[in-house]
Every structure is written in C-alpha cells, then in structure tokens.
Write a protein that holds these residues in place. Sequence first.
Motif, short mmCIF file in Angstrom:
data_model
loop_
_atom_site.label_atom_id
_atom_site.label_comp_id
_atom_site.label_asym_id
_atom_site.label_seq_id
_atom_site.Cartn_x
_atom_site.Cartn_y
_atom_site.Cartn_z
N UNK A 104 2.59 -5.97 3.49
CA UNK A 104 3.21 -6.28 2.21
C UNK A 104 2.32 -7.10 1.27
N UNK A 105 1.23 -7.66 1.77
CA UNK A 105 0.31 -8.33 0.86
C UNK A 105 -0.48 -7.31 0.03
N UNK A 106 -0.56 -6.08 0.50
CA UNK A 106 -1.43 -5.08 -0.11
C UNK A 106 -0.70 -3.97 -0.84
N UNK A 107 0.62 -3.92 -0.74
CA UNK A 107 1.39 -2.91 -1.46
C UNK A 107 2.61 -3.57 -2.09
N UNK A 108 3.08 -3.02 -3.19
CA UNK A 108 4.28 -3.53 -3.82
C UNK A 108 5.51 -3.12 -3.02
N UNK A 109 6.58 -3.88 -3.20
CA UNK A 109 7.80 -3.61 -2.45
C UNK A 109 8.39 -2.26 -2.80
N UNK A 110 8.27 -1.85 -4.06
CA UNK A 110 8.80 -0.55 -4.48
C UNK A 110 8.07 0.57 -3.72
N UNK A 111 6.75 0.47 -3.65
CA UNK A 111 5.95 1.46 -2.93
C UNK A 111 6.34 1.47 -1.45
N UNK A 112 6.43 0.29 -0.83
CA UNK A 112 6.77 0.20 0.58
C UNK A 112 8.15 0.75 0.87
N UNK A 113 9.07 0.60 -0.08
CA UNK A 113 10.43 1.08 0.12
C UNK A 113 10.47 2.59 0.34
N UNK A 114 9.60 3.31 -0.38
CA UNK A 114 9.55 4.76 -0.20
C UNK A 114 8.99 5.11 1.17
N UNK A 115 7.94 4.40 1.60
CA UNK A 115 7.35 4.66 2.91
C UNK A 115 8.38 4.43 4.01
#
Length: 317
Positions: free
Chosen positions: A96-107
């Motif tokens: 999570x330090x390297x991606x935004x939460x919105x992006x991570x939510x899709x993954x």
Amino acid sequence: MNRDSHITKGLWLGLLGIVIFSVTLPMTRLAVGTPDAPQMSGVFIALGRAVVAAGLSAVFLLATRAPFPRREDWWPLAITAGGVVFGFPLLTSVAMRHVEAVHASVIVGVLPLATAGVGALLHRQRPSAGFWLCAALGSALVVAFAMLRSGGAAGGLSLNFADLLLLAACLCAAIGYGYGARLSQHMRAEHVICWALVMALPLTLPLSLVSWPAAPLKASAWWGFAYVAVFSMWLGFFAWYRGLALGGTVRVSQVQLVQPFLSMLFAVPLLGERLDAVTVGFGLAVIATVFVGKKMPVHTGAAARPSHLNPKARHVS
C-alpha cells in the motif's frame, strides 16, 4: 430457525464484516504513507495490529470463558493465522505504500472468487463449470487492470511488484477465511480469530517491537493503525466468520463483491484520491463476474454443518 433463515442471517453478518474490511486499504494507506512521505513500515503495521488485537482477544477469551481448542484444531488455527494474521496484513501493508487505495481495491476484487474456490475445496462443495468460468474471467480482469496500470517501461504491459503482493495477499486471505470458517463449524466464530491471534503472539510481539517506528508520525497514521488493529484485525472477523459458518463459505464469500466498490468510495474522502472511468469500469466488471458466478449452481457434499445445524457437533457456549 430454519436453514433459509440461517443463510439470510449469514449473508447479513458477512456483509457487516465486509463493510468493516472495506475501510482496511484506505486506513492502511494512511498508516503506511507514500514513497515521498513514508510513515509506519508495512511490517510494523501488520504485526503491531496483530499484537493489539491479540491483547483484546486474550481479555475476550477470559471474559467468555472460552474452552481450550482441541488438539486437532491447532493446525487449522495455525493455517488461519498464517493467512489472516501474517500473510494478508503483511503483504497488503507493504504494497500500500506503492499503490493508491483505489487501484488496490480493484486488485483485491479477485478475493471473493478465491475465497469461494478455497471454500469449495475445504467444504467438499462442487461449483459448476459456469462458476469456475466466472472465476477465471474475474481473475483475468484483475490481472489485466494491474498490467494496464503498472506503468511498465515504454508503455509495455507488466505486473508491478505491489500488484503481485496484493494478489498473493488475496490467496493468503482466502485460505485463512476458508480454514477459519471450517473451525467456526464447531467453535464460536469470535473464538476462532481470538485463538489465532493469541497463538501468533510469540512471533508478532517481538517482531513488532523490533519494527517500532523510530521517527515521529502524523496523527492520521496512528488513527489508520488503530482502525486496522481493532476493526480490521479483530471485530470484523466476529461478523465475518459467523456469517461464513451460518450461510456457507461459497455462498457468503460472494458478498465480498461490494468490497472493491466500498473501498474506492472510502478512499475518496479519507485520502483525497479520485475515481477515473477505467478504474470504475474494471471494478464494476469484476463485480459483475462475481455476481454472475454467485448465480451458478454449487453442489453441496457431506461437509460439516455449524453446531446449531448439526446435532452431533460439539456444543460451545
């Protein structure tokens, strides 16, 4: 209470757990910071939150006079702890330090299908070919999104390291959910996560002390840490494991379809992130595959029922 009522209650409890879990990624992002403004280390967030939750668990186990786990339950508890106490928190906190939460939510949108797959194997259920087709399509959409947003060299498609960590975290969570749900067939759901946390304490406590933040942190980082420690690592599992036990892992796991969308919505006010059309489109597409998969037949084998449905199961007060 008849079986349909148990399933309905399980779905509602599962949904409550997912609402709590959906705030995890934005709060973890607050706690870990960004590459330009780092806060807590991912290791401290993952292990420190487990220590806090273990302390709460010990008090809860004593207050409820929880019976000691049976000898045959220790190995499933260890697997549960490996998935939801160590694997998922550690991998997501680092990512999570390297991606935004919105992006991570899709993954993380692949998690419902992964959980259903693990649940089918552990509980001797046989999802139809249509279910697995939806699972494969949803997974492919998640991987495609990650590759499109990876920022590979010269615009090439590739999975970045943070995306791989998130996908591995989903597998860890699915295994932890599956084994935790199986334990919840004869243990109180609240006791399952509590024993897993207490069991992990000899590792989490010294490692969290070693990784304690050396520099002053923003108050927002501590608020994020507090949320993931009390809610994501502890209270959310009370509802989630009980829901899986009542309604069945394969069926109830599908309420996770709302988690990516809720995480995106929470990320906007908490982190100031924005939603673009591509992210929303992929998120809705993943949700759609899981929704269609939910409609596909799942043949139930001779899996154990919860103690309230199975008169031969051990009663736990």
